[in-house]
Write an enzyme that holds these catalytic residues in place. Structure first.
Site, mmCIF file in Angstrom:
data_model
loop_
_atom_site.group_PDB
_atom_site.id
_atom_site.type_symbol
_atom_site.label_atom_id
_atom_site.label_comp_id
_atom_site.label_asym_id
_atom_site.label_seq_id
_atom_site.Cartn_x
_atom_site.Cartn_y
_atom_site.Cartn_z
ATOM 1 N N GLU A 144 -8.920 -20.962 20.776
ATOM 2 C CA GLU A 144 -8.295 -19.674 20.449
ATOM 3 C C GLU A 144 -8.325 -19.414 18.946
ATOM 4 O O GLU A 144 -8.517 -18.289 18.502
ATOM 5 C CB GLU A 144 -6.842 -19.640 20.926
ATOM 6 C CG GLU A 144 -6.667 -19.560 22.423
ATOM 7 C CD GLU A 144 -7.143 -18.238 22.991
ATOM 8 O OE1 GLU A 144 -8.334 -17.932 22.820
ATOM 9 O OE2 GLU A 144 -6.354 -17.543 23.636
ATOM 10 N N THR A 177 -9.129 -8.812 19.747
ATOM 11 C CA THR A 177 -7.783 -9.383 19.593
ATOM 12 C C THR A 177 -7.369 -9.451 18.122
ATOM 13 O O THR A 177 -6.213 -9.176 17.782
ATOM 14 C CB THR A 177 -7.707 -10.782 20.242
ATOM 15 O OG1 THR A 177 -7.967 -10.644 21.628
ATOM 16 C CG2 THR A 177 -6.332 -11.405 20.068
HETATM 17 N N1 HSE Z 1 -0.418 -13.064 22.663
HETATM 18 C C1 HSE Z 1 -1.732 -12.709 22.244
HETATM 19 C C2 HSE Z 1 -1.718 -11.306 21.657
HETATM 20 C C3 HSE Z 1 -2.653 -12.747 23.412
HETATM 21 O O1 HSE Z 1 -1.094 -10.436 22.275
HETATM 22 O O2 HSE Z 1 -2.305 -11.094 20.604
HETATM 23 C C4 HSE Z 1 -4.069 -12.387 23.069
HETATM 24 O O3 HSE Z 1 -4.877 -12.538 24.185
#
Ligand code: HSE
Length: 310
Positions: free
Chosen positions: A131, A184
């Site tokens: 990640e 993201t």
């Molecule tokens: N918790 C993370 C976000 C998950 O919302 O940025 C990303 O997949």
């Protein structure tokens, strides 16, 4: 064992009120990974299918590759050599935990291949490394549920403390993935660093209420608690039709509806499969009315996490 093929499930992170701390796994979609032992030490990616050539082929820059590399370094097995074939069976940049599923498939497969020297939960930090390179943040709310199955709470990041909680058997998730992409990194960048006391109190009430509602179980409490006053209002602007799609889900009987992970997928929870299917159709129609195509997934909460499929 010289070769193994595994599946790791997609996940819905945040689950409305639990930014970076809640996530659950679904039965499909997910990633498939073949890991083959090789006489040549190191990790190599032989092929990636289904990504249209977009993911890095260099192991150190790929979420499955880096996860396996950090695992091997940790257990002191730099002598091990593996070749990987990754089959991406879910869209990239979708908010379905695509990078997490690949990383989880990697650490689960290599641990199995080497006779399980580590417990499942102890694989988590290596999957989180995946990640970190994928989106600049080692959050665990996708890798946690993909690895452990079920609904996961990240109680603490330092030290890492992961809890799996029970959910009602009849609970079904609907995920609608529109044909648009949200990165993201970008979706995290637009968030504010400060949160008001008022919103913090509201969000804490919903976090506690959702956990209590899932464990009791109490569907009305689940429904009242599936509310995000901090992240959703900011990120919703990245998803065309968000308001209409969410309203369509609620009108069709969903308990609640919000952004899946960092989006653009939108998820809803329902208290039976028929409702979940109908909710999916209505959400898809709401996207279609603005000319946006989408895919719908309906699933129970996946309790198993990764599994061997060959
Ligand atoms: N918790 C993370 C976000 C998950 O919302 O940025 C990303 O997949």
């Amino acid at each position: 064992m010289e070769s193994i093929k595994v599946f790791a499930p997609a996940t819905v992170a945040n689950v409305a009120c639990g930014f970076d701390i809640f996530g659950f796994a679904v039965d499909s979609p997910g990633d498939e990974l073949i890991v083959r032992q090789s006489a040549q030490p190191g990790v190599r990616i032989l092929d990636i299918i289904g990504d249209e050539g977009r993911l890095p082929r260099e192991a150190a820059r790929n979420t499955a590759g880096i996860a396996i590399q950090s695992y091997l370094a940790h257990i002191g097995r730099d002598d091990v050599g593996v070749d990987l074939i990754l089959h991406k069976k879910m869209p990239l940049g979708s908010g379905l935990g695509s990078s997490a599923a690949s990383a989880v498939a990697g650490v689960f497969a290599i641990n199995e291949l080497l006779g399980n020297p580590l417990e499942r939960i102890d694989l988590l930090p290596f999957a989180m490394e995946g990640e970190r390179i994928a989106c600049g943040s080692a959050h665990a709310d996708n890798v946690g549920p993909s690895l452990m199955g079920g609904f996961v709470v990240v109680r603490s990041y330092n030290p890492l403390d992961i809890i799996t909680i029970d959910t009602p058997h009849q609970l079904f998730a609907t995920i609608v993935h529109p044909d648009i992409e949200v990165n993201t990194k970008d979706a995290r960048y637009i968030l504010k660093n400060e949160v008001s006391m008022k919103n913090t109190i509201t969000q804490m009430g919903n976090v506690a209420g959702l956990i209590a509602g899932l464990m009791k179980p109490d569907y009305s409490l689940i429904s009242r608690s599936l509310v995000d006053v901090i992240i959703e209002p900011i990120r919703a602007i990245l998803i065309p039709q968000f308001k209409e799609v969410k309203q369509a889900a609620l009108d069709a009987g969903a308990l609640g509806c919000s952004i899946s992970g960092s989006g653009p997928s939108i998820f809803a929870l329902s208290c039976d499969q028929n409702t979940a299917t109908n909710v999916g159709n209505k959400m898809q129609n709401a996207f279609a009315s603005a000319g946006i195509g989408s895919e719908v997934y309906v699933s129970e909460i996946n309790q198993q996490g990764p599994k061997i499929i060959g």
